[in-house]
Design an enzyme around this catalytic site. Structure first.
Site, PDB file in Angstrom:
ATOM      1  N   ASP A  34      -6.464  69.453  69.261  1.00  0.00           N
ATOM      2  CA  ASP A  34      -5.586  69.488  68.095  1.00  0.00           C
ATOM      3  C   ASP A  34      -4.160  69.135  68.533  1.00  0.00           C
ATOM      4  O   ASP A  34      -3.689  69.576  69.579  1.00  0.00           O
ATOM      5  CB  ASP A  34      -5.618  70.882  67.451  1.00  0.00           C
ATOM      6  N   ILE A  35      -3.486  68.354  67.728  1.00  0.00           N
ATOM      7  CA  ILE A  35      -2.128  67.906  68.057  1.00  0.00           C
ATOM      8  C   ILE A  35      -1.124  69.062  67.993  1.00  0.00           C
ATOM      9  O   ILE A  35      -0.068  69.001  68.630  1.00  0.00           O
ATOM     10  CB  ILE A  35      -1.715  66.750  67.103  1.00  0.00           C
ATOM     11  N   ASN A  91     -11.860  75.062  57.557  1.00  0.00           N
ATOM     12  CA  ASN A  91     -11.082  75.326  56.349  1.00  0.00           C
ATOM     13  C   ASN A  91     -11.576  74.404  55.239  1.00  0.00           C
ATOM     14  O   ASN A  91     -11.845  73.223  55.487  1.00  0.00           O
ATOM     15  CB  ASN A  91      -9.603  75.091  56.630  1.00  0.00           C
ATOM     16  N   GLY A  97      -6.893  76.153  53.176  1.00  0.00           N
ATOM     17  CA  GLY A  97      -5.917  75.610  54.114  1.00  0.00           C
ATOM     18  C   GLY A  97      -6.326  74.286  54.733  1.00  0.00           C
ATOM     19  O   GLY A  97      -5.818  73.899  55.785  1.00  0.00           O
ATOM     20  N   GLN A  98      -7.246  73.573  54.076  1.00  0.00           N
ATOM     21  CA  GLN A  98      -7.690  72.280  54.621  1.00  0.00           C
ATOM     22  C   GLN A  98      -6.614  71.218  54.378  1.00  0.00           C
ATOM     23  O   GLN A  98      -6.176  71.022  53.245  1.00  0.00           O
ATOM     24  CB  GLN A  98      -9.000  71.848  53.959  1.00  0.00           C
ATOM     25  N   SER A  99      -6.194  70.543  55.436  1.00  0.00           N
ATOM     26  CA  SER A  99      -5.164  69.508  55.302  1.00  0.00           C
ATOM     27  C   SER A  99      -5.690  68.109  55.586  1.00  0.00           C
ATOM     28  O   SER A  99      -5.007  67.135  55.283  1.00  0.00           O
ATOM     29  CB  SER A  99      -3.972  69.825  56.206  1.00  0.00           C
ATOM     30  N   HIS A 104     -14.177  69.188  59.697  1.00  0.00           N
ATOM     31  CA  HIS A 104     -13.862  69.471  61.099  1.00  0.00           C
ATOM     32  C   HIS A 104     -14.003  70.958  61.351  1.00  0.00           C
ATOM     33  O   HIS A 104     -13.677  71.785  60.499  1.00  0.00           O
ATOM     34  CB  HIS A 104     -12.451  69.003  61.470  1.00  0.00           C
ATOM     35  N   HIS A 106     -12.666  73.875  63.899  1.00  0.00           N
ATOM     36  CA  HIS A 106     -11.693  74.236  64.922  1.00  0.00           C
ATOM     37  C   HIS A 106     -12.408  75.129  65.945  1.00  0.00           C
ATOM     38  O   HIS A 106     -13.079  76.095  65.552  1.00  0.00           O
ATOM     39  CB  HIS A 106     -10.560  75.065  64.327  1.00  0.00           C
TER      40      HIS A 106
HETATM   41  P1  5GP Z   1      -7.031  71.736  58.679  1.00  0.00           P
HETATM   42  O1  5GP Z   1      -5.655  72.207  58.342  1.00  0.00           O
HETATM   43  O2  5GP Z   1      -7.460  70.609  57.759  1.00  0.00           O
HETATM   44  O3  5GP Z   1      -8.050  72.805  58.794  1.00  0.00           O
HETATM   45  O4  5GP Z   1      -6.937  71.145  60.137  1.00  0.00           O
HETATM   46  C1  5GP Z   1      -6.430  69.886  60.423  1.00  0.00           C
HETATM   47  C2  5GP Z   1      -5.961  69.921  61.848  1.00  0.00           C
HETATM   48  O5  5GP Z   1      -5.733  68.584  62.278  1.00  0.00           O
HETATM   49  C3  5GP Z   1      -4.641  70.670  62.046  1.00  0.00           C
HETATM   50  O6  5GP Z   1      -4.867  71.767  62.928  1.00  0.00           O
HETATM   51  C4  5GP Z   1      -3.703  69.621  62.611  1.00  0.00           C
HETATM   52  O7  5GP Z   1      -2.846  70.124  63.608  1.00  0.00           O
HETATM   53  C5  5GP Z   1      -4.661  68.575  63.156  1.00  0.00           C
HETATM   54  N1  5GP Z   1      -4.122  67.231  63.163  1.00  0.00           N
HETATM   55  C6  5GP Z   1      -3.455  66.619  62.157  1.00  0.00           C
HETATM   56  N2  5GP Z   1      -3.107  65.358  62.513  1.00  0.00           N
HETATM   57  C7  5GP Z   1      -3.597  65.192  63.779  1.00  0.00           C
HETATM   58  C8  5GP Z   1      -3.557  64.091  64.684  1.00  0.00           C
HETATM   59  O8  5GP Z   1      -3.016  63.022  64.408  1.00  0.00           O
HETATM   60  N3  5GP Z   1      -4.159  64.264  65.887  1.00  0.00           N
HETATM   61  C9  5GP Z   1      -4.764  65.445  66.233  1.00  0.00           C
HETATM   62  N4  5GP Z   1      -5.321  65.501  67.438  1.00  0.00           N
HETATM   63  N5  5GP Z   1      -4.826  66.499  65.397  1.00  0.00           N
HETATM   64  C10 5GP Z   1      -4.238  66.367  64.189  1.00  0.00           C
END
Ligand code: 5GP
Length: 118
Positions: A34-35, A91, A97-99, A104, A106
């Site tokens: 994760d970034i 998420n 909290g899905q972005s 995916h 975690h």
């Molecule tokens: P969500 O919030 O949808 O559950 O998780 C999305 C995850 O993707 C977040 O933890 C966010 O830090 C990660 N993320 C977003 N953009 C990037 C990216 O460009 N590269 C990587 N490696 N992770 C990313």
């Protein structure tokens, strides 16, 4: 109908358009760091084929979802947190909290994680 282009950031990673620190890959799944890590180990496990979220997984995605969870466990082993313990989270939707709209999981570990989540 032609499959829509995966315009999410994960689609870009899968196509090699942006870099990612990939820790595991096979014909169905890719795992990368994760970034914005929330724990010493924070890896995302995604399917190559886009499924928007767990809520969008169809009946014939069951094997794929099972495979992704196996990959989560393998990644935890590989990252050295299997014994100390870790968490697998997905998420879903706005309140979840899905972005990123590409399924995916975690994999979080390397520190004591609190419960309940925020
Ligand atoms: P969500 O919030 O949808 O559950 O998780 C999305 C995850 O993707 C977040 O933890 C966010 O830090 C990660 N993320 C977003 N953009 C990037 C990216 O460009 N590269 C990587 N490696 N992770 C990313």
């Amino acid at each position: 109908m032609a499959e829509q282009r995966n315009d999410t950031v994960f689609g870009m990673i899968l196509r090699g358009e942006i870099p990612a620190d990939i820790v595991y890959e096979d014909e169905l799944a890719v795992a990368f760091r994760d970034i914005a890590p929330q724990a010493p180990v924070h890896v995302l496990v995604i399917p190559r084929r886009r499924v928007r979220s767990l809520a969008h997984a169809a009946a014939d995605d069951q094997a794929l979802v099972g495979h992704l969870l196996s990959v989560c466990a393998a990644v935890a082993e590989q990252e050295g947190v299997a014994e100390s313990g870790y968490r697998v989270v997905t998420n879903i939707g706005e309140n979840g909290g899905q972005s990123v709209d590409h399924l995916h999981f975690h994999v979080l570990g390397g520190r004591r994680l609190s419960w309940p989540p925020g």
